[in-house]
Design a protein around this motif. Structure first.
Motif, PDB file in Angstrom:
ATOM      1  N   PHE A 205      16.070  -8.468   6.228  1.00  0.00           N
ATOM      2  CA  PHE A 205      14.891  -7.632   7.298  1.00  0.00           C
ATOM      3  C   PHE A 205      12.913  -8.513   6.427  1.00  0.00           C
ATOM      4  CE2 PHE A 205      16.829  -3.075   5.664  1.00  0.00           C
ATOM      5  CZ  PHE A 205      17.334  -3.381   6.541  1.00  0.00           C
ATOM      6  N   ARG A 206      12.556  -8.370   7.479  1.00  0.00           N
ATOM      7  CA  ARG A 206      10.747  -8.895   6.846  1.00  0.00           C
ATOM      8  C   ARG A 206       9.562  -8.567   6.210  1.00  0.00           C
ATOM      9  NH1 ARG A 206       7.672  -9.132  11.425  1.00  0.00           N
ATOM     10  NH2 ARG A 206       9.850  -8.245  12.910  1.00  0.00           N
ATOM     11  N   GLU A 207       9.939  -9.205   5.465  1.00  0.00           N
ATOM     12  CA  GLU A 207       8.552  -9.070   4.920  1.00  0.00           C
ATOM     13  C   GLU A 207       7.311  -8.951   6.004  1.00  0.00           C
ATOM     14  OE1 GLU A 207       5.529  -9.966   0.968  1.00  0.00           O
ATOM     15  OE2 GLU A 207       8.076  -9.993   0.840  1.00  0.00           O
ATOM     16  N   ILE A 208       6.657  -8.027   5.808  1.00  0.00           N
ATOM     17  CA  ILE A 208       5.200  -7.888   5.759  1.00  0.00           C
ATOM     18  C   ILE A 208       3.735  -7.134   5.292  1.00  0.00           C
ATOM     19  CG2 ILE A 208       6.173  -6.654   7.945  1.00  0.00           C
ATOM     20  CD1 ILE A 208       4.935  -4.377   7.871  1.00  0.00           C
ATOM     21  N   PHE A 209       4.031  -7.065   4.319  1.00  0.00           N
ATOM     22  CA  PHE A 209       3.092  -6.792   2.886  1.00  0.00           C
ATOM     23  C   PHE A 209       3.694  -7.207   1.947  1.00  0.00           C
ATOM     24  CE2 PHE A 209       0.182  -4.786   0.669  1.00  0.00           C
ATOM     25  CZ  PHE A 209      -1.693  -5.504   0.823  1.00  0.00           C
ATOM     26  N   PRO A 210       3.198  -7.946   0.387  1.00  0.00           N
ATOM     27  CA  PRO A 210       3.204  -8.183  -0.304  1.00  0.00           C
ATOM     28  C   PRO A 210       3.208  -7.167  -1.720  1.00  0.00           C
ATOM     29  CG  PRO A 210       1.578  -9.670  -0.008  1.00  0.00           C
ATOM     30  CD  PRO A 210       1.637  -8.613   1.097  1.00  0.00           C
ATOM     31  N   SER A 211       3.596  -6.916  -2.779  1.00  0.00           N
ATOM     32  CA  SER A 211       3.543  -6.280  -3.637  1.00  0.00           C
ATOM     33  C   SER A 211       2.539  -4.874  -3.269  1.00  0.00           C
ATOM     34  CB  SER A 211       3.450  -6.270  -5.260  1.00  0.00           C
ATOM     35  OG  SER A 211       3.741  -5.260  -5.848  1.00  0.00           O
ATOM     36  N   VAL A 212       2.466  -3.615  -2.750  1.00  0.00           N
ATOM     37  CA  VAL A 212       1.806  -2.546  -2.886  1.00  0.00           C
ATOM     38  C   VAL A 212       0.911  -2.654  -4.735  1.00  0.00           C
ATOM     39  CG1 VAL A 212       1.297  -0.215  -2.914  1.00  0.00           C
ATOM     40  CG2 VAL A 212       3.213  -1.251  -0.798  1.00  0.00           C
ATOM     41  N   TYR A 213       1.881  -2.349  -5.111  1.00  0.00           N
ATOM     42  CA  TYR A 213       0.989  -1.984  -6.556  1.00  0.00           C
ATOM     43  C   TYR A 213       0.142  -3.124  -6.964  1.00  0.00           C
ATOM     44  CZ  TYR A 213       4.475   1.391  -6.397  1.00  0.00           C
ATOM     45  OH  TYR A 213       4.757   3.117  -6.351  1.00  0.00           O
ATOM     46  N   GLY A 214       0.373  -4.187  -6.709  1.00  0.00           N
ATOM     47  CA  GLY A 214      -0.027  -5.212  -7.048  1.00  0.00           C
ATOM     48  C   GLY A 214      -1.142  -5.772  -5.932  1.00  0.00           C
ATOM     49  N   ALA A 215      -1.442  -5.183  -5.030  1.00  0.00           N
ATOM     50  CA  ALA A 215      -2.528  -5.315  -4.412  1.00  0.00           C
ATOM     51  C   ALA A 215      -3.616  -3.912  -4.615  1.00  0.00           C
ATOM     52  CB  ALA A 215      -2.421  -4.918  -2.731  1.00  0.00           C
ATOM     53  N   GLN A 216      -2.909  -2.791  -5.007  1.00  0.00           N
ATOM     54  CA  GLN A 216      -4.045  -2.294  -5.142  1.00  0.00           C
ATOM     55  C   GLN A 216      -5.018  -1.924  -6.257  1.00  0.00           C
ATOM     56  OE1 GLN A 216      -1.708   1.498  -6.067  1.00  0.00           O
ATOM     57  NE2 GLN A 216      -3.067   2.488  -5.130  1.00  0.00           N
ATOM     58  N   PHE A 217      -4.100  -2.594  -7.714  1.00  0.00           N
ATOM     59  CA  PHE A 217      -4.829  -3.065  -8.743  1.00  0.00           C
ATOM     60  C   PHE A 217      -3.845  -4.065  -9.984  1.00  0.00           C
ATOM     61  CE2 PHE A 217      -5.599  -2.028 -13.346  1.00  0.00           C
ATOM     62  CZ  PHE A 217      -7.087  -2.314 -13.327  1.00  0.00           C
ATOM     63  N   SER A 218      -4.264  -5.130 -10.121  1.00  0.00           N
ATOM     64  CA  SER A 218      -3.718  -6.103 -10.417  1.00  0.00           C
ATOM     65  C   SER A 218      -4.784  -7.230 -11.562  1.00  0.00           C
ATOM     66  CB  SER A 218      -4.045  -7.044  -9.255  1.00  0.00           C
ATOM     67  OG  SER A 218      -3.318  -8.532  -9.913  1.00  0.00           O
ATOM     68  N   PRO A 219      -3.745  -6.841 -13.141  1.00  0.00           N
ATOM     69  CA  PRO A 219      -2.348  -6.650 -13.096  1.00  0.00           C
ATOM     70  C   PRO A 219      -2.327  -5.180 -13.603  1.00  0.00           C
ATOM     71  CG  PRO A 219      -3.167  -7.404 -15.152  1.00  0.00           C
ATOM     72  CD  PRO A 219      -4.784  -7.737 -13.972  1.00  0.00           C
ATOM     73  N   ASN A 220      -1.691  -3.789 -12.477  1.00  0.00           N
ATOM     74  CA  ASN A 220      -1.367  -3.088 -12.518  1.00  0.00           C
ATOM     75  C   ASN A 220      -0.310  -2.464 -13.816  1.00  0.00           C
ATOM     76  OD1 ASN A 220      -0.647  -0.591 -11.154  1.00  0.00           O
ATOM     77  ND2 ASN A 220      -0.884  -1.097  -9.321  1.00  0.00           N
TER      78      ASN A 220
END
Length: 250
Positions: A205-220
């Motif tokens: 499988f191929r990753e198209i986007f990293p951590s949703v939680y990390g992108a939403q708020f960092s550090p989450n």
């Protein structure tokens, strides 16, 4: 006759002492029992490390683990007292339950998720034409059941691409994740570890986007460990022993 009576009385006394001793041992054993609720994901790993390495045993604890499907159910079970500890669950159901039942749950740990250390990512089949997050508009995206994964993913998509129609989020139990993506029931997978690594290594499988939680708020701090507050109050030393074991496992 007196000798027989004395023997009978001695026998009854020994039996009584023995029974009292058994009851005392049972009481001690029961008081050291801890019931843990956990999710089938890598964030619950500390519980299994503590079991395998004997950290619970070192603290004289008898810990029973219950696999629970969603964070919402763990939060509800904590409030109801069906479990003493939630080893890892999303913070949003905890806050929701605290609105309903104040002072019923106490948080003892939080996650620290970034895009670099995230345990989640968006995956697609290697042959898929989907290359980036915006390509998921109108597509079916599978993910962990419960509310947190769905709300977090859709909110992130809306924030980054407000003019595009959102994807359709399909709630799936973890055992359905890989198969659903393989056979095309879903177009993409919002995957958690260990399914994330399994999908990439074993199924390409191929990753198209990293951590949703990390992108939403960092550090989450979206993931938390929590205890039933009444149990904590009544079993302070046992709870302290449990935290020592878990801290060592971390």
């Amino acid at each position: 006759m007196k000798q027989i009576l004395i023997i009978v009385l001695i026998g009854l006394t020994i039996t009584s002492c023995k029974n009292n001793s058994i009851k005392q041992v049972e009481s001690i054993s029961t008081s050291n029992k801890v019931t843990v609720g956990y999710l089938n994901m890598v964030s619950s790993l500390t519980h299994f490390v503590a079991l395998e390495k004997g950290y619970y045993t070192e603290q004289n604890l008898e810990v029973r683990g219950n696999s629970i499907k969603t964070s919402d159910l763990i939060a509800q079970d904590l409030v109801a007292g069906h479990i003493n500890v939630g080893i890892e669950l999303a913070i949003t159901p905890v806050l929701k339950q605290l609105e309903i039942a104040p002072n019923s749950i106490k948080i003892f740990s939080t996650s620290n998720i970034t895009t670099d250390n995230g345990f989640d990512a968006i995956l697609v089949n290697n042959s898929s034409l989907i290359r980036k997050l915006e390509d998921l508009s109108g597509k079916k995206v599978g993910g962990f059941p419960g509310t947190t994964a769905k709300v977090s993913f859709l909110e992130l998509f809306k924030t980054k691409h407000p003019k595009l129609p959102p994807p359709e989020f399909i709630k799936l139990s973890p055992d359905q994740h890989i198969q659903s993506l393989l056979i095309g029931d879903i177009d993409a997978l919002f995957a958690y570890e260990p399914i994330l690594s399994t999908g990439m290594i074993k199924y390409n499988f191929r990753e198209i986007f990293p951590s949703v939680y990390g992108a939403q708020f960092s550090p989450n701090p979206i993931g938390v460990g929590a205890v039933n507050q009444q149990w904590l109050k009544e079993n302070h030393e046992i709870a302290k022993a449990f935290f020592i074991a878990i801290d060592k496992a971390v």
